[in-house]
Design an enzyme around this catalytic site. Structure first.
Site, PDB file in Angstrom:
ATOM      1  N   GLU A 110     -25.108  34.076  30.943  1.00 58.99           N
ATOM      2  CA  GLU A 110     -25.584  33.883  32.316  1.00 58.99           C
ATOM      3  C   GLU A 110     -26.208  32.501  32.425  1.00 58.99           C
ATOM      4  O   GLU A 110     -27.013  32.096  31.582  1.00 58.99           O
ATOM      5  CB  GLU A 110     -26.613  34.946  32.691  1.00 58.99           C
ATOM      6  N   GLU A 115     -33.613  29.312  40.455  1.00 59.19           N
ATOM      7  CA  GLU A 115     -34.341  30.523  40.803  1.00 59.19           C
ATOM      8  C   GLU A 115     -35.703  30.116  41.355  1.00 59.19           C
ATOM      9  O   GLU A 115     -36.291  29.122  40.925  1.00 59.19           O
ATOM     10  CB  GLU A 115     -34.555  31.409  39.575  1.00 59.19           C
TER      11      GLU A 115
END
Length: 565
Positions: free
Chosen positions: A160, A165
Site C-alpha cells: 500500500e 493522508e
C-alpha cells in the site's frame, strides 16, 4: 483556473515540473492516463469504480463509521472539479445503518512504476480522514474493482502506498500531510512514514505527487520532495512494489481520525485533476559524457558524485566495491550524489562504477574506477549548514551522546524564519524515518537504544515546516566516542557556552575564568586572538563561515565549532 485554458496549463506544467526532477531518481515524461473532470454530473464510469461493499463484520477498517455509496451527493463533477463529499445523514445499505456517507473511488487503471500528480483541496474537519493512495492490483478485498479477476493476495502483502493522508496525526501541527508505506515488514502503525506542513489545505489547491521507480518511491508536495522510501536491500517483505497498483480517492470518517463533533454536517475533497506519467518511447541510445568523482568522506561513508547524459532522461549507476553491488538512478545531466555507507574507518576502498540507461544501453567506456580512504570519525557535536534536500539560511546545531548502550541525538534548527517546525530522524542504511521529540523552541531529540560500542551509525535530520523542508547532511558517529579534540581536558571549562551562530560580537559564558581565546579557520589558520576575556569579543572583521573556537583557562583547553554569519 480550469478547462478553457487547458493547453496553457499543460505547457506551464511541462515547464515547471523539471525543476523538481533532481529530487527524484527516474523522470517520467509521458502522460498515460488522466481525468481532468471536464463533464459535469456523475464521475466518469470509464475511469472510476465506486467501492461500496462492506468488509466482513459490517464495518470498514480502522474503526471508521461511514457508508461508502455511489450516490451523486457523495461523488460528483461540478464546473470541472471532482467533489468527494462526506455527509452526516442516516443511511442503510447491506442491512447496516450508519450515520455518515462518503465515497471511495477505485481507478480502473493500474500501472507499474511512474509518477502520479493529483491537484486537490482537502478537508481538515475533526474526524475526517481524506486520502489519496494506491493498493496492489492483486489485493484480496471484496468489492474492489480488480478483486474478482486479480484478488489473490491479502493486505499488506499486496503493498500500500499512501500519497496523502490527513486527520490521523493529532500530534502534528495544523495542515500537516503524511505519506506512508505499508508492507509485510511494517504495516498498520508503520514506521515507513514521512510528512510535511502545507499552507491552508482547505482553501488552497496543492499538487500531491508520488514518483515510483524500481529503486525508490518519493513523495512531493507542490513539486518539492519531502520523503523517499528506499530500502538498501529490497525483499518481498519490505518492497512488494514490483507489481501493478491502482489509485483510490476517499474520505473516511471517525476511527483513527478521532471523534466527530456533533456540529459536523459535511466536508469535501475537491480534485482538479489526476494524472499518471510513464516513459513509453523505446530507447536505443547509450549514455554519454559519464563522469565520476568522490565527494565528502567520513569514517564510514564515501560520497560518489556521478553524472552522465542520456536521451531518456534517466541514468542508472551500478557501483561495485568489496564484493558488494549497489545501484542508483539519477536524472541525466544532473549530478547524482550516492552515499556509500557502512564502511570501516581509515580503510582503502576501490569503487568500480558503470553507467547505463533503464533500457540497458551502456556507456561506451564503462567502468570508471575511483579510490578513496575513509577517515577516522570523531564528530560528536557542532554547527553546520550543509543540506542534502532543501537549504538552510543559518544552519543547525547537532550533538551525539552515548549513554550506556543508547545514543541520544539532538538537533536544533537555527533558521528563525520558519514556522510549524517538526523534525524527523533519518537513518541512512537501511533507510528509516522516525519523528523526534521537541525539547523547546526548535530543539529536537531522539534516543536510539541497544547500540554496540565502537560501531558506526549514520543519521541526518529532516526539518519540515510551513511551505517546505530542509534535510541536514548525514553524520557518522562512533558509538561510545566522547569526541575530545586536541588536548581538551574534561573539566568545567567544557561547559562554557556562547551564542552560536554569532555575528559581530561573540558572547561567552564560563564557570572558569577565560585567559585566552583563539579562533582558527577550518584549514587551521589562526585568524583571531583575544586575552583576558570577560564576556565578549569583537568578531566583526571575520567573514561568514565555520571556524574552530579554542578557549584556554590555566592549563586547560577546550575546542568547539563556531558559525559566524
Amino acid at each position: 483556473m480550469k478547462k478553457s485554458t487547458c493547453f496553457q496549463i499543460f505547457i506551464f506544467f511541462f515547464l515547471v515540473t523539471p525543476r523538481s526532477f533532481a529530487q527524484v531518481d527516474v523522470v517520467y515524461n509521458d502522460l498515460v492516463w488522466s481525468d481532468e473532470f471536464d463533464a459535469d454530473g456523475a464521475v466518469n464510469a470509464t475511469n472510476w469504480h465506486h467501492q461500496t461493499q462492506l468488509p466482513g463484520g459490517g464495518g470498514w477498517f480502522n474503526g471508521e463509521v461511514q457508508h461508502y455509496t455511489n450516490q451523486l451527493a457523495n461523488s460528483f463533477v461540478n464546473t470541472g472539479f471532482l467533489n468527494i463529499k462526506a455527509i452526516k445523514e442516516p443511511y442503510t445499505d447491506q442491512g447496516v445503518t450508519k450515520q455518515y456517507t462518503s465515497a471511495r473511488l477505485n481507478s480502473k487503471f493500474a500501472f507499474l512504476y511512474g509518477r502520479v500528480d493529483v491537484r486537490a483541496k482537502i478537508p481538515t474537519h475533526q474526524g475526517t480522514w481524506p486520502a489519496i493512495w494506491l493498493l496492489g492490483k492483486n489485493v484480496n478485498e471484496d468489492g474492489g474493482f480488480f478483486d474478482a479477476q486479480f484478488g489473490t493476495t491479502n493486505w499488506p502483502t499486496c503493498g500500500e502506498i499512501d500519497m496523502m493522508e490527513h486527520g490521523i496525526t493529532s500530534n502534528e501541527p495544523t495542515n500537516y500531510v503524511q505519506s506512508a508505506l505499508h508492507t509485510p515488514s511494517s504495516f498498520g502503525n508503520t514506521v515507513n512514514i514521512g510528512g510535511t506542513v502545507a499552507t491552508d489545505l482547505v482553501n488552497n489547491y496543492h499538487v500531491y505527487s508520488m514518483n515510483w521507480s524500481p529503486f525508490q518511491i518519493t513523495f512531493l508536495l507542490d513539486g518539492v520532495a519531502y520523503y523517499t522510501y528506499n530500502p538498501a536491500i529490497k525483499t518481498p517483505s519490505n518492497w512488494p512494489f514490483y507489481a501493478e497498483q491502482y489509485l483510490l480517492l476517499n474520505i473516511a470518517m471517525g476511527g483513527v481520525a478521532g471523534n466527530i463533533p456533533a456540529s459536523f454536517t459535511d466536508a469535501s475533497m475537491v480534485v482538479d485533476y489526476v494524472r499518471v506519467y510513464q516513459n513509453t518511447i523505446p530507447d536505443t541510445e547509450s549514455p554519454t559524457n559519464f563522469t565520476a568523482a568522490t565527494g565528502t568522506i567520513s569514517g564510514s561513508t564515501v560520497e560518489l558524485l556521478l553524472n552522465a547524459n542520456d536521451n531518456s532522461g534517466t541514468v542508472l549507476y551500478t557501483i561495485n566495491y568489496n564484493g558488494t553491488t549497489t545501484t542508483a538512478a539519477g536524472t541525466a545531466g544532473i549530478q547524482k550524489s550516492v552515499m556509500v555507507s557502512g564502511l570501516v574507518p581509515n580503510t582503502d576502498y576501490t569503487f568500480s562504477i558503470a553507467a547505463t540507461d533503464l533500457a540497458g544501453n551502456a556507456f561506451a567506456n564503462n567502468p570508471i574506477v575511483l579510490n578513496a580512504t575513509t577517515a577516522t570519525s570523531t564528530e560528536c557535536s557542532g554547527t553546520d549548514t550543509q543540506a542534502i534536500q532543501g537549504n538552510f539560511t543559518t544552519g543547525y546545531n547537532y550533538e551525539f551522546e552515548t549513554i550506556g548502550t543508547d545514543v541520544k541525538i539532538t538537533f536544533e534548527l537555527l533558521d528563525t524564519n520558519q514556522v510549524g517546525v517538526v523534525a524527523y530522524l533519518w537513518k541512512q542504511s537501511p533507510f528509516s524515518e522516525v519523528q523526534m521529540s521537541n525539547v523547546s523552541g526548535n530543539i529536537f531529540t531522539k534516543t536510539i537504544t541497544n547500540q554496540t560500542s565502537g560501531s558506526n551509525i549514520n543519521y541526518a535530520v529532516k526539518f519540515a515546516f510551513a511551505g517546505g523542508l530542509a534535510v541536514t547532511k548525514y553524520f557518522t558517529y562512533i558509538v561510545g566516542n566522547n569526541c575530545t579534540l586536541g588536548t581538551e581536558i574534561p573539566s568545567k571549562l567544557n561547559t562554557f557556552t556562547f551564542k552560536n551562530p554569532a555575528k559581530d560580537i561573540l558572547e561567552i559564558q564560563s564557570e572558569l575564568p577565560i585567559d585566552k581565546i583563539e579562533i582558527y579557520s577550518m584549514t587551521g589558520v589562526l585568524v583571531k586572538t583575544a586575552t583576558e576575556v570577560k564576556s565578549s569579543i569583537d568578531i566583526s572583521a571575520l567573514s561568514e563561515g565555520m571556524y574552530l573556537l579554542t578557549v584556554y583557562s590555566g592549563s586547560e583547553k577546550s575546542v568547539k565549532k563556531l558559525l559566524i554569519k
